[in-house]
Design a protein around this motif. Sequence first.
Motif, PDB file in Angstrom:
ATOM      1  N   ARG A 101      11.280   3.062 -18.251  1.00 40.21           N
ATOM      2  CA  ARG A 101      10.696   2.616 -19.405  1.00 40.21           C
ATOM      3  C   ARG A 101      10.134   4.070 -19.843  1.00 40.21           C
ATOM      4  NH1 ARG A 101       6.126  -0.854 -19.309  1.00 40.21           N
ATOM      5  NH2 ARG A 101       6.503  -0.893 -21.543  1.00 40.21           N
ATOM      6  N   LYS A 102       9.426   4.801 -18.940  1.00 38.80           N
ATOM      7  CA  LYS A 102       8.809   6.128 -19.321  1.00 38.80           C
ATOM      8  C   LYS A 102      10.023   7.227 -19.764  1.00 38.80           C
ATOM      9  CE  LYS A 102       4.663   5.828 -16.386  1.00 38.80           C
ATOM     10  NZ  LYS A 102       3.969   6.415 -15.305  1.00 38.80           N
ATOM     11  N   ALA A 103      10.988   7.158 -19.197  1.00 37.76           N
ATOM     12  CA  ALA A 103      12.075   7.897 -19.420  1.00 37.76           C
ATOM     13  C   ALA A 103      12.725   7.465 -21.231  1.00 37.76           C
ATOM     14  CB  ALA A 103      13.504   7.735 -18.358  1.00 37.76           C
ATOM     15  N   ARG A 104      12.559   6.394 -21.346  1.00 32.39           N
ATOM     16  CA  ARG A 104      12.909   5.779 -22.662  1.00 32.39           C
ATOM     17  C   ARG A 104      11.756   6.039 -23.876  1.00 32.39           C
ATOM     18  NH1 ARG A 104      15.151   1.137 -19.865  1.00 32.39           N
ATOM     19  NH2 ARG A 104      13.261   0.126 -20.814  1.00 32.39           N
ATOM     20  N   GLY A 105      10.706   6.417 -23.272  1.00 33.54           N
ATOM     21  CA  GLY A 105       9.696   6.640 -24.107  1.00 33.54           C
ATOM     22  C   GLY A 105       8.865   5.569 -24.253  1.00 33.54           C
ATOM     23  N   GLU A 106       8.859   4.254 -23.636  1.00 33.97           N
ATOM     24  CA  GLU A 106       8.339   2.915 -23.927  1.00 33.97           C
ATOM     25  C   GLU A 106       7.032   2.827 -23.260  1.00 33.97           C
ATOM     26  OE1 GLU A 106      11.077  -0.118 -22.793  1.00 33.97           O
ATOM     27  OE2 GLU A 106      12.736   0.891 -23.843  1.00 33.97           O
TER      28      GLU A 106
END
Length: 107
Positions: A101-106
């Motif tokens: 999620r962090k890698a997708r900016g979420e």
Amino acid sequence: MQTLDPQQQTEIEAAAFRRLLKHLDDNKDVQNIDLMILADFCRNCLAKWMMAAAKEQGVEMDYDEARERVYGMPYSEWKELHQQPATPEQLAAFEAREAERKARGEA
């Protein structure tokens, strides 16, 4: 698709939500961490969403009250009766999901 008036829409959505709560209540063995890993929400999320919806309607509802409505009992009681400690595998899967999620900016 059939057009629904606002009252029908609300009643259908409310019935579906009550059915979801009953389904979760009937499946207490499904742990919140499992829900978070698979669906990115859990019973606590539902309580937060309920609390936010109440606020939008001008109704005061605190987190404990919202959780009691979702869990069907005080959260502390549900936790004592039904919540299992997270396994190392569950924690690893949860951490991997959060990293995605962090890698997708979420996050």
